[in-house]
Write a protein that holds these residues in place. Structure first.
Motif, PDB file in Angstrom:
ATOM      1  N   UNK A 145      40.850  34.085  42.560  1.00  0.00           N
ATOM      2  CA  UNK A 145      41.909  35.016  42.158  1.00  0.00           C
ATOM      3  C   UNK A 145      42.345  34.747  40.720  1.00  0.00           C
ATOM      4  N   UNK A 146      42.399  33.481  40.363  1.00  0.00           N
ATOM      5  CA  UNK A 146      42.776  33.132  38.996  1.00  0.00           C
ATOM      6  C   UNK A 146      41.812  33.760  38.007  1.00  0.00           C
ATOM      7  N   UNK A 147      40.529  33.579  38.241  1.00  0.00           N
ATOM      8  CA  UNK A 147      39.532  34.144  37.329  1.00  0.00           C
ATOM      9  C   UNK A 147      39.615  35.666  37.295  1.00  0.00           C
ATOM     10  N   UNK A 148      39.810  36.273  38.444  1.00  0.00           N
ATOM     11  CA  UNK A 148      39.931  37.728  38.518  1.00  0.00           C
ATOM     12  C   UNK A 148      41.108  38.223  37.674  1.00  0.00           C
ATOM     13  N   UNK A 149      42.231  37.533  37.774  1.00  0.00           N
ATOM     14  CA  UNK A 149      43.417  37.941  37.012  1.00  0.00           C
ATOM     15  C   UNK A 149      43.228  37.699  35.515  1.00  0.00           C
ATOM     16  N   UNK A 150      42.611  36.585  35.144  1.00  0.00           N
ATOM     17  CA  UNK A 150      42.347  36.348  33.724  1.00  0.00           C
ATOM     18  C   UNK A 150      41.396  37.407  33.175  1.00  0.00           C
ATOM     19  N   UNK A 151      40.385  37.771  33.944  1.00  0.00           N
ATOM     20  CA  UNK A 151      39.456  38.810  33.485  1.00  0.00           C
ATOM     21  C   UNK A 151      40.180  40.147  33.322  1.00  0.00           C
ATOM     22  N   UNK A 152      41.101  40.432  34.227  1.00  0.00           N
ATOM     23  CA  UNK A 152      41.905  41.659  34.127  1.00  0.00           C
ATOM     24  C   UNK A 152      42.717  41.639  32.832  1.00  0.00           C
ATOM     25  N   UNK A 153      43.348  40.520  32.550  1.00  0.00           N
ATOM     26  CA  UNK A 153      44.126  40.402  31.316  1.00  0.00           C
ATOM     27  C   UNK A 153      43.245  40.588  30.086  1.00  0.00           C
ATOM     28  N   UNK A 154      42.101  39.927  30.066  1.00  0.00           N
ATOM     29  CA  UNK A 154      41.220  40.026  28.903  1.00  0.00           C
ATOM     30  C   UNK A 154      40.716  41.449  28.696  1.00  0.00           C
ATOM     31  N   UNK A 155      40.479  42.152  29.782  1.00  0.00           N
ATOM     32  CA  UNK A 155      39.958  43.523  29.690  1.00  0.00           C
ATOM     33  C   UNK A 155      41.053  44.540  29.369  1.00  0.00           C
ATOM     34  N   UNK A 156      42.197  44.407  30.036  1.00  0.00           N
ATOM     35  CA  UNK A 156      43.237  45.426  29.931  1.00  0.00           C
ATOM     36  C   UNK A 156      44.324  45.101  28.910  1.00  0.00           C
ATOM     37  N   UNK A 157      44.448  43.822  28.560  1.00  0.00           N
ATOM     38  CA  UNK A 157      45.482  43.388  27.614  1.00  0.00           C
ATOM     39  C   UNK A 157      44.891  42.384  26.623  1.00  0.00           C
ATOM     40  N   UNK A 158      43.890  42.809  25.862  1.00  0.00           N
ATOM     41  CA  UNK A 158      43.204  41.863  24.973  1.00  0.00           C
ATOM     42  C   UNK A 158      44.090  41.268  23.885  1.00  0.00           C
ATOM     43  N   UNK A 159      45.242  41.852  23.637  1.00  0.00           N
ATOM     44  CA  UNK A 159      46.162  41.319  22.644  1.00  0.00           C
ATOM     45  C   UNK A 159      47.136  40.298  23.192  1.00  0.00           C
ATOM     46  N   UNK A 160      47.029  39.986  24.487  1.00  0.00           N
ATOM     47  CA  UNK A 160      47.948  39.023  25.104  1.00  0.00           C
ATOM     48  C   UNK A 160      47.385  37.615  24.895  1.00  0.00           C
TER      49      UNK A 160
END
Length: 109
Positions: A37-52
């Motif tokens: 789940x951690x990796x899934x959420x980090x991938x979501x952040x990198x894809x959808x919020x690359x400026x975070x």
């Protein structure tokens, strides 16, 4: 075992699933118990919020620990570039230090 903090984070996420902080906080909490789940959420952040910017350090570290060296390298490099663009010296130094340690570990293999 029930985790009341995780329950609160899930409520925040459900209230605003597009807030990158909510996703980031969940990823960090899941890191204690559920790396998938951690990796899934980090991938979501990198894809959808690359400026975070906070995502890059932890995501790269997780990928490195999972043996995904190429993805970890790319994540560190993107994070370093983003920290420069955002003129965030503290995070830049942290990412550069972590990236050097990662590179040193790769050379040992």
């Amino acid at each position: 075992m029930e985790n009341p903090f995780l329950k609160k984070l899930l409520v925040f996420y459900e209230e605003d699933p597009q807030d990158p902080f909510n996703i980031y906080a969940l990823a960090l909490e899941y890191q204690k118990t559920d790396l998938f789940r951690t990796e899934t959420l980090f991938r979501k952040l990198l894809a959808e919020h690359p400026g975070y910017l906070p995502t890059y350090y932890h995501a790269a570290q997780l990928l490195a620990d999972a043996g995904k060296a190429d993805e970890a390298r790319a994540t560190y490099e993107k994070g370093i570039d983003l920290a420069r663009q955002q003129a965030n010296q503290k995070t830049l130094l942290e990412l550069e230090r972590a990236y050097r340690m990662f590179q040193d570990d790769q050379e040992d293999w």
